[in-house]
Design an enzyme around this catalytic site. Structure first.
Site, PDB file in Angstrom:
ATOM      1  N   GLU A   1       0.816  -1.225   0.000  1.00  0.00           N
ATOM      2  CA  GLU A   1       0.000   0.000   0.000  1.00  0.00           C
ATOM      3  C   GLU A   1       0.842   1.264   0.000  1.00  0.00           C
ATOM      4  O   GLU A   1       0.520   2.245  -0.674  1.00  0.00           O
ATOM      5  CB  GLU A   1      -0.925  -0.003   1.218  1.00  0.00           C
ATOM      6  CG  GLU A   1      -1.831   1.213   1.283  1.00  0.00           C
ATOM      7  CD  GLU A   1      -2.654   1.239   2.554  1.00  0.00           C
ATOM      8  OE1 GLU A   1      -3.275   2.276   2.818  1.00  0.00           O
ATOM      9  OE2 GLU A   1      -2.672   0.229   3.274  1.00  0.00           O
ATOM     10  N   ASP A   2       1.939   1.246   0.746  1.00  0.00           N
ATOM     11  CA  ASP A   2       2.668   2.491   1.007  1.00  0.00           C
ATOM     12  C   ASP A   2       4.058   2.562   0.388  1.00  0.00           C
ATOM     13  O   ASP A   2       4.762   3.555   0.576  1.00  0.00           O
ATOM     14  CB  ASP A   2       2.789   2.707   2.525  1.00  0.00           C
ATOM     15  CG  ASP A   2       1.441   2.952   3.170  1.00  0.00           C
ATOM     16  OD1 ASP A   2       0.560   3.512   2.497  1.00  0.00           O
ATOM     17  OD2 ASP A   2       1.256   2.563   4.334  1.00  0.00           O
TER      18      ASP A   2
END
Length: 693
Positions: free
Chosen positions: A76-77
């Site tokens: 996600e990051d």
């Protein structure tokens, strides 16, 4: 923050066969991928996944779960992908990480849709492997512990509300009460800061004024049980501020009036000793009637087992006592995690069978709002117990009705419900069930869910199934109208239309089946010309084309070049007396002379208008009330077809047996044409009432 060797040692302490090299590689991977990223607290971002992994070691989970916790934010990051995870750590870890990861494509969605899509993906992944839930709950718990570092109050409240509505109840539903209590406490501090600080302050004052009282009560309970020959462990605590606040809100009382602020736990060696201890305490102290619950003989859905009772101490103070075995206590605190469900391949077992209901809700939810609403209902905390006549037990939210019970037993039973007996007596379907009720569902072969049930059902499963059934029925009814209109349209074609031509038309329009085709016709998504061209290509070549810009309606009394709009409130048609409302820089609004909206035109110039020569394409709106029986929609459609009226829009306004009310927009020639259609409808046995709007 846990150091690399400390995390590995924790895992090796309870799982000597764990792959030390793989754990080290995962730790280094998350540190490298998150790099210089910072959290709101200013700490390195990788400290978060490391702490989440530490929470997983507290639960003594397998190495795949620990590695998933370390990697859960990398996709996600960071620039890492699921393929990268699979290549470095294997298929199982990649699948678990994907289950916890948010979809990148949803970042452009509105906030409510994004949250719903996250929840949808999470629930589906959780149903396949419950370790996804364990990592997600630990992730949320650590985020809540550091929530105070986020500067924006509205963001803190949004996260706290989501935690209170979704994640704390999920933790409760899988028996992870320690997680649930801490999440609730941290969320409560953000959502109700004044109440939180007030109750916390009062608890501090209570401790100072009653120093040692908890120990005294615990000692008295211990002595009573020891005198009966029972070997027990006992300790007491105050209930946490959120629990007290809920009691104050539910009972509408002040802090001083909450009498059972103290709770005590009694641990025994066996189930028999639990019941013996209960008998001793009820003989020694007066117990509060109606406050005894036996979760040993009837465990909660999440596997929680214990005896609960409330006693009067010193004739005035109420104290809650929970009695359980040491083994029950071990599993009650961390529920699902303590059972090591993943050793059975992550399958949903009986203790969390409610997940099947959640997955059914996910599959049937129509939009984001419906998904969020039904999911909250499905994981709601306050429960009751009800039984089938054969003794099968079902747990339901407080306030559930016989319809909720029927859908809990089976979706098909809920759909066929026509009545219910509660404890042997016929009762209305909307009757709320009480603890211990025996419910017998009476079903009808041709019965179907009713829209009115949504007014009293409380479970997410029931609401989802009812809405789905209603939508399907509405769709089939509109498709039925479409079939009738299709016959009227194809009568104008030079040749007879067969099934093959219809199938080919469906393919040309890119639709999935004939039902979709008829639905599109009935809902006015396809024009007559589009239908004819799809069925017989080239058949509309000799038909006059619709003027691209010229309006089919003309109005006298307007300055040339001035635009106008026919009022949506009164739907004027040629033959009506009309008037215009003109405001600066706006089109003239055309209304019937008796339209109620004219009262809002005090700031406009009134223009005397009349109809011009062109009068094709005027749209009149009708409210038609049909009897709810087979064929009535077809009869209404037949009346439209016989009077050469084109249906522009059809909407079901109300379903209230034995009537269905529809709003119908019709393309008509003039007022006389619309009046003839109304007369035809009123003369039809299918129509109870027909009026122009």
């Amino acid at each position: 923050m846990l150091r690399q060797y400390e995390l590995v040692e924790r895992v090796k302490d309870y799982d000597p066969d764990a792959d030390e090299a793989l754990l080290n590689r995962a730790y280094v991977y998350t540190v490298q991928k998150h790099g210089s990223q910072k959290r709101a607290s200013g700490d390195p971002y990788f400290s978060h996944p490391v702490e989440v992994a530490g929470l997983m070691t507290d639960l003594k989970l397998d190495q795949q779960t620990i590695i998933t916790a370390l990697l859960h934010d990398t996709v996600e990051d960071t620039l890492a992908t699921i393929d990268d995870i699979e290549e470095n750590f294997g298929t199982e870890v990649a699948r678990l990480v994907d289950g916890v990861t948010k979809l990148s494509k949803i970042e452009a969605m509105p906030e409510n849709e994004r949250a719903a899509e996250n929840l949808r993906k999470f629930l589906l992944a959780m149903s396949e492997d419950l370790r996804v839930l364990l990592v997600k709950l630990a992730d949320r718990l650590h985020n809540m512990r550091t929530l105070h570092h986020i500067k924006k109050p509205e963001k803190r409240r949004r996260i706290a509300r989501e935690t209170m509505d979704i994640y704390a109840p999920l933790a409760e539903r899988v028996g992870m009460y320690e997680y649930m209590r801490e999440m609730q406490l941290l969320a409560f501090e953000q959502l109700e800061p004044e109440a939180y600080h007030t109750i916390t302050k009062r608890l501090d004052q209570l401790r100072q004024s009653d120093a040692g009282q908890v120990d005294r009560i615990a000692l008295d309970i211990k002595q009573a049980l020891s005198g009966a020959g029972l070997d027990t462990e006992i300790w007491g605590r105050e209930k946490h501020p959120y629990s007290i606040w809920r009691k104050m809100a539910e009972r509408h009382v002040s802090f001083e009036q909450v009498t059972d602020i103290m709770a005590f736990r009694v641990l025994t060696d066996s189930v028999e000793d639990c019941y013996r201890a209960l008998g001793v305490l009820h003989q020694t102290f007066q117990f509060v009637p109606g406050r005894f619950k036996d979760y040993i003989s009837t465990p909660k859905n999440n596997g929680y087992r214990s005896l609960h009772t409330t006693l009067f101490y010193d004739q005035s103070m109420r104290v809650e006592v929970q009695i359980r075995t040491r083994e029950m206590h071990r599993t009650n605190g961390f529920g699902l995690a303590a059972h090591w469900a993943y050793k059975q391949g992550g399958q949903v077992d009986g203790q969390v069978g409610w997940l099947r209901d959640l997955i059914e809700i996910v599959e049937q939810s129509h939009d984001a709002e419906e998904l969020m609403e039904n999911t909250k209902l499905a994981i709601y905390q306050d429960r009751i117990f009800a039984f089938t006549p054969k003794g099968s037990l079902f747990q339901l939210p407080k306030g559930s009705t016989a319809v909720d019970f029927a859908f809990a037993v089976h979706t098909d039973l809920g759909a066929q419900t026509v009545g219910a007996k509660i404890n042997g007596r016929h009762m209305p379907l909307r009757t709320p069930l009480g603890n211990g009720d025996v419910v017998e569902i009476i079903k009808g072969k041709n019965a179907e869910p009713q829209l009115s049930w949504l007014g009293f059902v409380v479970t997410g499963k029931a609401r989802s199934a009812i809405r789905r059934a209603v939508r399907q029925k509405e769709r089939s009814e509109i498709a039925e109208i479409g079939t009738k209109l299709f016959e009227e349209i194809t009568d104008r074609l030079p040749a007879k239309v067969g099934k093959k031509a219809i199938r080919q038309a469906v393919e040309r329009l890119g639709m999935s089946d004939v039902d979709d085709f008829m639905y599109a016709i009935g809902s006015a998504k396809l024009s007559d010309r589009e239908v004819m061209e799809a069925v017989v290509p080239g058949s509309t070549a000799d038909l006059p084309s619709d003027p691209p810009q010229e309006r089919a309606i003309s109005i006298k009394g307007l300055t040339p070049g001035v635009g106008f709009d026919l009022g949506e409130c009164c739907h004027p048609v040629p033959g009506d007396r009309i008037v215009g409302l003109r405001r600066p820089h706006e089109s003239v609004e055309v209304h019937t002379i008796d339209c109620l909206e004219l009262a809002n035109g005090v700031d406009a110039d009134w223009v005397d208008l009349s109809w011009g020569e062109r009068s094709q394409g005027a749209v009149g709106r009708l409210n038609v009330v049909l009897y709810n029986r087979p064929g009535t929609l077809a009869e209404m459609a037949g009346a439209f077809a016989r009077n050469a009226a084109n249906v522009m829009h059809l909407e079901l306004l109300q379903r209230d047996d034995p009537f269905h009310t529809y709003a119908v927009d019709l393309e008509v020639q003039d007022l006389a044409h619309l009046t003839r259609i109304l007369s035809a409808l009123r003369a039809t046995d299918a129509v109870a009432q027909a009026d122009r709007v």
